[in-house]
Design a protein around this motif. Structure first.
Motif, short mmCIF file in Angstrom:
data_model
loop_
_atom_site.label_atom_id
_atom_site.label_comp_id
_atom_site.label_asym_id
_atom_site.label_seq_id
_atom_site.Cartn_x
_atom_site.Cartn_y
_atom_site.Cartn_z
N LEU A 66 0.61 -1.19 0.04
CA LEU A 66 0.06 0.11 0.03
C LEU A 66 0.84 1.48 -0.24
CD1 LEU A 66 -2.85 1.36 0.49
CD2 LEU A 66 -2.61 1.19 2.83
N GLY A 67 2.03 1.23 0.89
CA GLY A 67 2.70 2.42 0.92
C GLY A 67 3.47 2.72 -0.49
N MET A 68 4.02 1.58 -1.10
CA MET A 68 4.51 1.61 -2.32
C MET A 68 3.55 2.38 -3.39
SD MET A 68 7.67 0.91 -2.11
CE MET A 68 7.95 0.66 -4.17
N CYS A 69 2.41 1.59 -3.26
CA CYS A 69 1.48 2.31 -4.50
C CYS A 69 1.23 3.86 -4.38
CB CYS A 69 0.00 1.32 -4.31
SG CYS A 69 0.18 -0.29 -4.91
N LEU A 70 1.09 4.03 -2.91
CA LEU A 70 0.78 5.67 -2.80
C LEU A 70 2.11 6.48 -3.06
CD1 LEU A 70 -0.85 7.76 -1.52
CD2 LEU A 70 -0.15 7.18 0.84
N LEU A 71 3.32 6.01 -2.78
CA LEU A 71 4.47 6.70 -2.99
C LEU A 71 4.55 6.68 -4.69
CD1 LEU A 71 7.02 8.00 -1.74
CD2 LEU A 71 8.25 5.51 -2.27
N THR A 72 4.27 5.75 -5.24
CA THR A 72 4.20 5.66 -6.83
C THR A 72 3.29 7.17 -7.40
OG1 THR A 72 4.56 3.75 -7.07
CG2 THR A 72 4.09 4.57 -9.06
N LEU A 73 2.01 6.97 -6.77
CA LEU A 73 1.29 7.96 -7.13
C LEU A 73 1.58 9.36 -6.82
CD1 LEU A 73 -2.43 6.47 -5.94
CD2 LEU A 73 -1.43 6.92 -8.27
N ALA A 74 2.38 9.58 -5.62
CA ALA A 74 3.12 10.96 -5.21
C ALA A 74 3.87 11.50 -6.30
CB ALA A 74 3.40 10.74 -3.90
N VAL A 75 4.60 10.40 -6.83
CA VAL A 75 5.76 11.12 -7.60
C VAL A 75 4.92 11.31 -9.37
CG1 VAL A 75 7.43 10.27 -6.34
CG2 VAL A 75 6.77 8.91 -8.33
N THR A 76 3.86 10.87 -9.61
CA THR A 76 3.34 10.73 -10.84
C THR A 76 2.18 11.57 -11.08
OG1 THR A 76 3.52 8.12 -10.81
CG2 THR A 76 1.79 8.98 -12.52
N VAL A 77 1.11 11.93 -10.23
CA VAL A 77 0.08 12.79 -10.23
C VAL A 77 0.80 14.18 -10.28
CG1 VAL A 77 -2.00 13.69 -9.22
CG2 VAL A 77 -1.58 11.14 -8.99
N GLY A 102 3.09 16.13 2.61
CA GLY A 102 2.14 15.13 3.34
C GLY A 102 1.91 14.00 3.02
N VAL A 103 1.49 13.88 1.46
CA VAL A 103 1.35 12.69 0.68
C VAL A 103 2.49 11.89 0.86
CG1 VAL A 103 0.42 11.63 -1.33
CG2 VAL A 103 -0.88 13.43 -0.33
N PHE A 104 3.53 12.74 0.17
CA PHE A 104 4.85 11.87 -0.11
C PHE A 104 5.40 11.24 1.16
CE2 PHE A 104 9.39 11.60 -0.44
CZ PHE A 104 9.49 10.92 -1.85
N PHE A 105 5.60 12.10 2.25
CA PHE A 105 5.84 11.48 3.64
C PHE A 105 5.01 10.59 4.28
CE2 PHE A 105 8.83 14.86 3.43
CZ PHE A 105 10.25 14.37 3.54
N CYS A 106 3.68 10.59 3.86
CA CYS A 106 2.69 9.70 4.55
C CYS A 106 3.06 8.22 3.79
CB CYS A 106 1.45 10.06 4.23
SG CYS A 106 0.10 8.82 4.74
N ALA A 107 3.19 8.34 2.62
CA ALA A 107 3.51 7.11 1.86
C ALA A 107 4.91 6.49 2.44
CB ALA A 107 3.85 7.38 0.46
N LEU A 108 5.63 7.34 2.73
CA LEU A 108 7.16 6.72 3.29
C LEU A 108 6.94 6.24 4.49
CD1 LEU A 108 9.90 9.75 2.41
CD2 LEU A 108 9.70 7.17 1.19
N TYR A 109 6.06 6.78 5.46
CA TYR A 109 5.99 5.97 6.62
C TYR A 109 4.92 4.85 6.87
CZ TYR A 109 9.41 9.22 8.55
OH TYR A 109 10.37 9.88 8.80
#
Length: 550
Positions: A66-77, A102-109
């Motif tokens: 889940l974190g990896m998917c959100l991180l990919t979205l954070a660098v794409t959208v 917030g979205v980027f670091f939320c994904a990381l954590y």
């Protein structure tokens, strides 16, 4: 591959895309890495006390994904990325919005929470597949962690070369999308093998069992210990044989805790503990001083993906007219060096040393760690001299402005990366094997998490040192050792400071090791393995494996 695909190049994303300065971006990386390596304590507790290693790993893998998917979205959208900036000073660029950060670091954590359940349990699950009561499997287990780390760093090599190149030259979407896909495939493969695994059931909270021993000993502070250890409370041999566990004899180390096993009339678990339970607690406590000495080398590891990479951005990275080496790719040489060192160590060094020391491992785990400690001193001295050379060339050619390239090949940094790989082959492999091996049977995940905790604390300590040294050296109008412009900084002083810390830490390690006593059942196993290893193989006689006589 997923974790290293992010950590290897994270500092460049923070500086180039989120427009953060050297100190802030470095601290953000080490704080995140520190969290990554601290959460395994929680994952180990959940595995040992409640869910078991298998289910903890599976659930944590889903969180990781889940974190990896959100991180990919954070660098794409587009709306989740700050606008591009070409100014020389990143901190002068338009800052990323609160939502974007917030979205980027939320994904990381979220990813960090997931790794808390995967890291302490996957290697433990692998080691659990070997039966300590079978001589042949026990012998194979001695090499397990060497080859476990070998396989891990094959993925790291791919991350430090292919993924880093993709992130720098193709795009961050594909650069993060590939490890996300790789993680999904690996989880599917792991789950497909479920019917073939040996599953260990949870044995209760290790913290509760340890707390009971300490509380019982404190409550019987004034009780006199019997002269004969046989008078202490212990369960019978049949109980341990039935549950396939080791019974541990009483030892004189940390003798105060033996009071927990003195009979005083009350049989409650907070007043009376078995000798084996007391010795298990001693085993976990005896490892703490060793754990303490691993914090400084772990701080050195944090430099690989922060300051070492930033140094690389200031050097000539051209390899031919059309190709530039991504700075983070130099970390691939850590991996190559480690993989090579592990093979040489396992196939050549161990057999040679085994004939001399009669130890089935060649040398003890603490001796192997000690060699790693020495290599860390050499690493930081090498890094300091390389940085001094880089600064000298920068001054000679008048290259002192930020983002100006020093006319010196990036390969001047190669020795510190190569030696770091050699150090990992000794220290990091021995560290994870030591804490797993010395932990009691019911606390293996917690023991494994010790080795990861050292990496976490080392990363946080790196953040503390970087901020403190940067602040202290800028006092009274001085320029400071660590600035956004590395060409006028003094990382050579900083690395020399690290070399001194490593030396003092090595002295402390030698003192602690002198008083360390290996747990009893391991020494008995080593004695058995000495006999096994003297033979050329095993011979089956009457349905049992017997050692061939010389």
């Amino acid at each position: 591959m997923a974790y290293y695909g992010i950590s290897s190049n994270l500092i460049l994303y923070l500086t180039k895309k989120l427009h953060q300065g050297t100190v802030k971006s470095s601290n953000n990386v080490t704080n995140w890495v520190g969290t990554i390596w601290m959460t395994p304590i929680v994952g180990a507790y959940v595995a040992d006390a409640h869910l078991g290693r298998y289910w903890t790993f599976v659930i944590a893998s889903c969180i990781y994904l889940l974190g990896m998917c959100l991180l990919t979205l954070a660098v794409t959208v587009p709306s989740l990325k700050p606008p591009p900036c070409t100014l020389a000073n990143n901190e002068d660029c338009k800052s990323a919005s609160t939502l974007q950060v917030g979205v980027f670091f939320c994904a990381l954590y979220i990813l960090a929470i997931g790794t808390g359940g995967t890291k302490p349990n996957i290697s433990t699950i692998g080691a659990d597949q070997f039966d300590d009561f079978e001589p042949k499997e026990r012998a194979h287990k001695l090499s397990f962690f060497n080859w476990w780390m070998f396989s891990i760093f094959l993925g790291t090599l791919f991350a430090n070369t292919v993924l880093v190149y993709v992130q720098d030259n193709v795009g961050w979407t594909l650069g993060y999308g590939l490890p996300t896909l790789g993680l999904l495939i690996s989880v599917v493969i792991f789950v497909s093998g479920t019917p073939f695994y040996r599953h260990k059931v949870p044995s209760g909270s290790p913290f509760t069992r340890m707390a009971r021993v300490i509380v019982a000993a404190l409550r019987k502070l004034k009780v006199v210990l019997p002269n004969d250890p046989e008078e202490l409370y212990e369960l019978d041999f049949e109980y341990y044989a039935k549950n396939h566990k080791f019974r541990i004899e009483s030892t004189s180390s940390l003798r105060f805790l033996n009071k927990a096993a003195v009979r005083t009339g009350s049989n409650t678990p907070w007043m009376l503990c078995s000798v084996t339970q007391v010795e298990e607690t001693k085993q976990m406590l005896r490892m703490l001083p060793i754990l303490l000495t691993t914090f400084i080398p772990s701080t050195m590891l944090a430099q690989v993906n922060t300051l070492f990479v930033k140094q690389g951005t200031t050097l000539n990275r051209s390899l031919g007219p059309h190709f530039k080496i991504p700075p983070a790719s130099l970390a691939g040489f850590v991996t190559i060096s480690m993989l090579t060192s592990i093979v040489i160590y396992d196939r050549y060094f161990v057999p040679i040393m085994r004939r001399w020391t009669k130890n089935p491992r060649g040398i003890s785990l603490l001796q192997r760690m000690g060699i790693g400690f020495v290599l860390h001193i050499i690493i930081m001295l090498t890094a300091s001299f390389a940085e001094r050379r880089r600064l000298s060339v920068a001054r000679d050619h008048g290259v002192v402005e930020k983002d100006q390239i020093v006319p010196l090949t990036i390969f001047i940094l190669l020795p510190q990366f190569v030696i770091m790989g050699m150090a990992d082959a000794f220290l990091e492999v021995a560290k994870i094997e030591f804490f797993y091996d010395q932990a009691p049977d019911g606390m293996k995940s917690l023991g494994t998490s010790y080795s990861m905790t050292s990496l976490g604390i080392g990363s946080f300590f790196s953040s503390f040192l970087l901020s403190t040294v940067s602040h202290v050296t800028e006092k009274h109008g001085h320029r400071g050792w660590i600035l956004n412009n590395l060409n006028i900084s003094h990382l050579d002083y900083y690395y020399a400071f690290f070399a001194c810390l490593n030396f003092l830490n090595f002295i402390l390690f030698l003192v602690i090791v002198k008083f360390y006593v290996y747990k009893a059942d391991v020494s008995q196993t080593i004695e058995m393995l000495k006999e096994d290893k003297r033979a050329a193989g095993f011979e089956k006689v009457n349905g049992n494996y017997e050692v061939l006589e010389n």
